[in-house]
Enzyme design. Structure first.
Site, short mmCIF file in Angstrom:
data_model
loop_
_atom_site.label_atom_id
_atom_site.label_comp_id
_atom_site.label_asym_id
_atom_site.label_seq_id
_atom_site.Cartn_x
_atom_site.Cartn_y
_atom_site.Cartn_z
N ARG A 94 -17.48 2.95 0.75
CA ARG A 94 -17.88 2.81 2.15
C ARG A 94 -18.95 3.81 2.58
NH1 ARG A 94 -12.82 3.75 5.24
NH2 ARG A 94 -12.32 5.03 3.42
N LYS A 120 -9.94 0.15 -12.11
CA LYS A 120 -9.91 0.85 -10.83
C LYS A 120 -8.59 0.53 -10.15
CE LYS A 120 -12.77 1.77 -6.74
NZ LYS A 120 -11.92 1.39 -5.61
N CYS A 130 -7.21 -3.70 -4.95
CA CYS A 130 -7.37 -4.45 -3.70
C CYS A 130 -6.06 -4.44 -2.90
CB CYS A 130 -7.78 -5.88 -4.00
SG CYS A 130 -8.07 -6.86 -2.51
#
Length: 378
Positions: free
Chosen positions: A234, A147, A107
């Site tokens: 996305r 991740k 993030c």
């Protein structure tokens, strides 16, 4: 090129994973993606904050709900304190909340990095090691993956060190977004970095993430980088059928198997998506309101008009949403303008970090408690 991916005892075929996205990859959206893929692939929950999970926050407990057809059930955890991450992993294992745990170290948003969380955290190698060790120990037999991004910026790359630490601590797979935190979602993803990570950690699967806008992009990433699977974020916004395209591509059917829906078919998916949200939230109006953010993604490239998009984006009921959609020319074919990048694309030049964060990458820094929000979903 392998047609399947092994994550612990779970086989994922084709090797395609839905990336966790805050406010997006809840149970209704995962249902749509799974239906279009025929149940093939891996679909990960929204980000779950470990402190909120351990404290059984009401919103968080709803987010860890999975539909009966979801298998394996995948939860992504975000945490900055090794002990709390370990407790959360143990809770998931002991209460059978999921079959797979993914850890978020990617993030890039300022409210996270300024406290040392997200994509800032892997810079502190020993803190990363402690978190991974506690997560793997707490998870028992559940597979744990992570991740991450390339690093904070081009002068502070962490992904190769982080990959080796992950292998040493028993992590089952790594997903790399080929951007730094400084890039946010701007520029072009560095697929060469994915290839370098795969070469550096051949012991475990490496998944690539970044700029997969079509099924062909997913196949090409695996071919060019040698990675073991792809993570799609996305690219599927307003386009859950992309997972059907990916299945077709990996099955060798290519363009012949790709979805090219008319606006009528897209409209039907939009209404179903809003209905599923309402059922999940227990309130039709709340579901339609939550759906509003998806309108621009679903209608991208179609001749809809800015005024109608605004009307759709303030609709308050399923009946109103359906009625507005029926005013459109629903026979429109899939437009070329609907392909390509979607979602956030802006980049950032500077990552906000805690004071002195970059001085010593091996310092066992304790991240401030408020670096971990008390609610989940981002």
């Amino acid at each position: 090129m392998s047609q399947q991916l092994s994550i612990g005892p779970h086989t994922v075929s084709p090797p395609v994973v839905l990336a966790p996205m805050a406010g997006i990859t809840n149970a209704p959206f995962r249902t749509l993606c799974r239906e279009f893929s025929g149940g093939r692939g891996l679909f990960v929950s929204e980000m779950i904050t470990t402190r909120a999970l351990v404290e059984r926050n009401e919103k968080t407990m709803q987010l860890v709900h999975f539909d009966a057809g979801e298998s394996p059930r995948s939860i992504q955890l975000y945490g900055v304190d090794p002990a709390t991450v370990g407790k959360a992993a143990r809770m998931i294992a002991e209460e059978d909340l999921a079959d797979h745990i993914d850890l978020n170290f990617g993030c890039p948003v300022p409210k996270v990095t300024r406290k040392g969380g997200g994509s800032a955290l892997p810079y502190k190698r020993n803190l990363l090691r402690d978190i991974l060790r506690e997560a793997v120990a707490g998870a028992g037999g559940l597979p744990v993956t992570m991740k991450m991004r390339k690093g904070i910026d081009d002068d502070h790359l962490t992904y190769l060190d982080a990959g080796r630490i992950a292998v040493a601590e028993g992590v089952d797979a790594i997903a790399l977004h080929g951007r730094t935190a400084a890039q946010h979602y701007g520029g072009t993803a560095d697929w060469d970095a994915i290839a370098r990570l795969k070469e550096s950690v051949p012991e475990i699967p490496v998944l690539g993430n970044g700029d997969i806008w079509s099924a062909d992009d997913g196949v090409r990433m695996m071919r060019e980088t040698g990675c073991d699977g792809v993570v799609v974020g996305r690219g599927c916004l307003g386009r859950p059928w992309l997972f059907g395209d990916l299945v077709a591509a990996f099955d060798g059917r290519g363009e012949a198997g790709y979805a090219r829906p008319t606006l009528r078919e897209v409209a039907d998916v939009m209404v179903r998506h809003a209905r599923l949200l309402g059922e999940w939230l227990g309130d039709e109006a709340r579901g339609v309101i939550d759906f509003r953010k998806h309108v621009a993604w679903y209608t991208k490239g179609f001749s809809v008009g800015s005024q109608m998009r605004r009307r759709l984006a303030v609709s308050g009921s399923l009946e109103e949403l359906r009625s507005l959609l029926d005013e459109l020319d629903l026979d429109q074919q899939w437009p070329s303008g609907a392909d390509g990048p979607r979602g956030r694309t802006s980049g950032r030049n500077r990552v906000v970090l805690p004071d002195g964060w970059l001085k010593d990458p091996y310092e066992r820094t304790a991240v401030a408690a408020d670096a971990e929000l008390d609610t989940s979903g981002g």
